[in-house]
Scaffold this motif. Structure first.
Motif, short mmCIF file in Angstrom:
data_model
loop_
_atom_site.label_atom_id
_atom_site.label_comp_id
_atom_site.label_asym_id
_atom_site.label_seq_id
_atom_site.Cartn_x
_atom_site.Cartn_y
_atom_site.Cartn_z
N SER A 1 0.78 -1.30 -0.10
CA SER A 1 0.40 -0.25 0.19
C SER A 1 0.81 1.33 -0.40
N ARG A 2 0.68 1.99 -0.54
CA ARG A 2 0.92 3.19 -0.57
C ARG A 2 0.71 4.78 0.92
N THR A 3 1.61 5.17 0.37
CA THR A 3 1.73 6.59 1.95
C THR A 3 2.28 7.44 0.30
N PHE B 1 11.22 3.83 1.60
CA PHE B 1 12.31 4.57 0.91
C PHE B 1 10.42 5.44 0.15
N THR B 2 11.57 6.54 -0.04
CA THR B 2 10.56 7.70 -0.81
C THR B 2 11.66 7.99 -2.01
N LEU B 3 10.86 8.30 -2.89
CA LEU B 3 10.98 8.27 -4.46
C LEU B 3 10.81 10.46 -5.00
N LEU B 4 11.73 11.05 -4.98
CA LEU B 4 11.35 12.09 -5.64
C LEU B 4 12.43 12.31 -6.75
N PRO B 5 11.87 12.52 -7.44
CA PRO B 5 12.94 13.37 -8.69
C PRO B 5 13.26 14.78 -8.44
N ILE B 6 14.20 15.17 -9.22
CA ILE B 6 15.96 16.06 -8.27
C ILE B 6 16.00 16.66 -9.85
N VAL B 7 16.67 18.05 -9.72
CA VAL B 7 17.12 18.73 -10.38
C VAL B 7 18.06 18.62 -10.39
N CYS B 8 19.58 19.01 -11.67
CA CYS B 8 20.93 18.02 -12.11
C CYS B 8 21.56 18.13 -10.47
N THR C 1 10.23 2.62 -10.44
CA THR C 1 8.39 2.96 -9.68
C THR C 1 8.29 1.44 -9.88
N LYS C 2 8.22 0.42 -10.59
CA LYS C 2 7.75 -0.90 -10.61
C LYS C 2 8.97 -2.26 -8.92
N ASP C 3 9.76 -2.01 -9.11
CA ASP C 3 10.64 -2.01 -8.17
C ASP C 3 10.28 -1.52 -6.62
N LEU C 4 9.96 -0.47 -6.49
CA LEU C 4 9.35 0.20 -5.27
C LEU C 4 8.14 0.10 -5.07
N GLY C 5 7.44 -0.65 -6.27
CA GLY C 5 5.84 -0.67 -6.78
C GLY C 5 5.21 1.28 -5.74
N ILE C 6 5.96 1.77 -6.29
CA ILE C 6 5.05 3.72 -5.71
C ILE C 6 5.69 4.86 -7.04
N GLU C 7 5.46 5.45 -6.67
CA GLU C 7 4.99 6.52 -8.25
C GLU C 7 6.33 7.48 -7.61
N LEU C 8 6.83 8.70 -7.62
CA LEU C 8 7.40 9.79 -7.83
C LEU C 8 6.93 10.50 -6.55
N GLN D 1 6.61 9.62 -3.49
CA GLN D 1 5.69 8.48 -2.81
C GLN D 1 6.55 8.05 -1.70
N THR D 2 6.79 7.23 -0.82
CA THR D 2 6.75 6.20 -0.14
C THR D 2 6.18 5.12 0.22
N THR D 3 7.08 4.36 0.50
CA THR D 3 6.83 2.60 0.85
C THR D 3 5.88 2.32 2.21
N SER D 4 5.41 1.61 1.73
CA SER D 4 4.11 1.07 3.21
C SER D 4 4.90 1.32 3.89
#
Ligand code: FES
Length: 171
Positions: free
Chosen positions: A3-5, A131-138, A115-122, A124-127
């Motif tokens: 589940s996602r948070t 992990f939290t997955l975020l985009p970042i600039v250069c 996103t596939k391996d963690l089961g979350i989108e940018l 979001q945080t794994t249940s």
């Protein structure tokens, strides 16, 4: 099943509203090195984040009062600096570069595998809070694109195949 948070879902128990004596002491140690309180803004935010994992609205208000700044000005700094987290994050924050060199060199494949391996989108945080997955600039390592960071660790010349081994290091 994972589940996602969303990182926007706050957990009140994670946050004591006021700065702790330890946080104040560390910020005061920084203040002693600079002529103006506002000069330690980012350091002060990072100190709070080191203790709490993120900076809540309530803590931001307390910190702004402590630094003699308006809440709006301090929030502007916190929002501009993308390694200050204004919402709860997982134990490890994965920041994946989506700027031009990384984009050209395979960002999309990296994002898809993460996103596939963690089961979350940018964003979001794994249940399990791992992990939290975020985009970042250069990330400043364009000659070794694509790149990402896990916490303070930089990973370059990424391929989708390398990601699982990298993530396994973080428990
Ligand atoms: S564009 Fe990704 S490191 Fe510079």
């Amino acid at each position: 099943m994972c589940s996602r948070t969303l990182i926007g879902e706050e957990t009140p128990s994670q946050d004591a509203k006021m700065l702790s004596p330890e946080e104040r002491q560390e910020i005061e140690a920084e203040l002693a090195r600079y002529p103006a309180k506002q000069a330690v803004t980012i350091d002060a935010l990072l100190i709070v984040q080191k203790h709490r994992g993120w900076v809540s609205d309530e803590t931001l208000k307390d910190l702004a009062a402590f630094l003699g700044m308006t809440v709006e000005d301090l929030d502007g700094v916190a929002t501009f600096y993308n390694l200050i987290f204004r919402k709860p994050v997982g134990r490890h924050v994965v920041t994946v570069c989506d700027s031009v060199s990384c984009w050209i060199m395979g960002y999309e494949k990296i994002r898809r595998r993460l996103t596939k391996d963690l089961g979350i989108e940018l964003g979001q945080t794994t249940s399990d809070g791992r992990f939290t997955l975020l985009p970042i600039v250069c990330l400043g390592t364009c000659d070794h694109a694509p790149a990402m960071m896990v916490g303070r660790d930089l990973y370059r010349d990424l391929t989708p195949e390398k990601l699982q081994g990298i993530l396994e290091k973080y428990r």
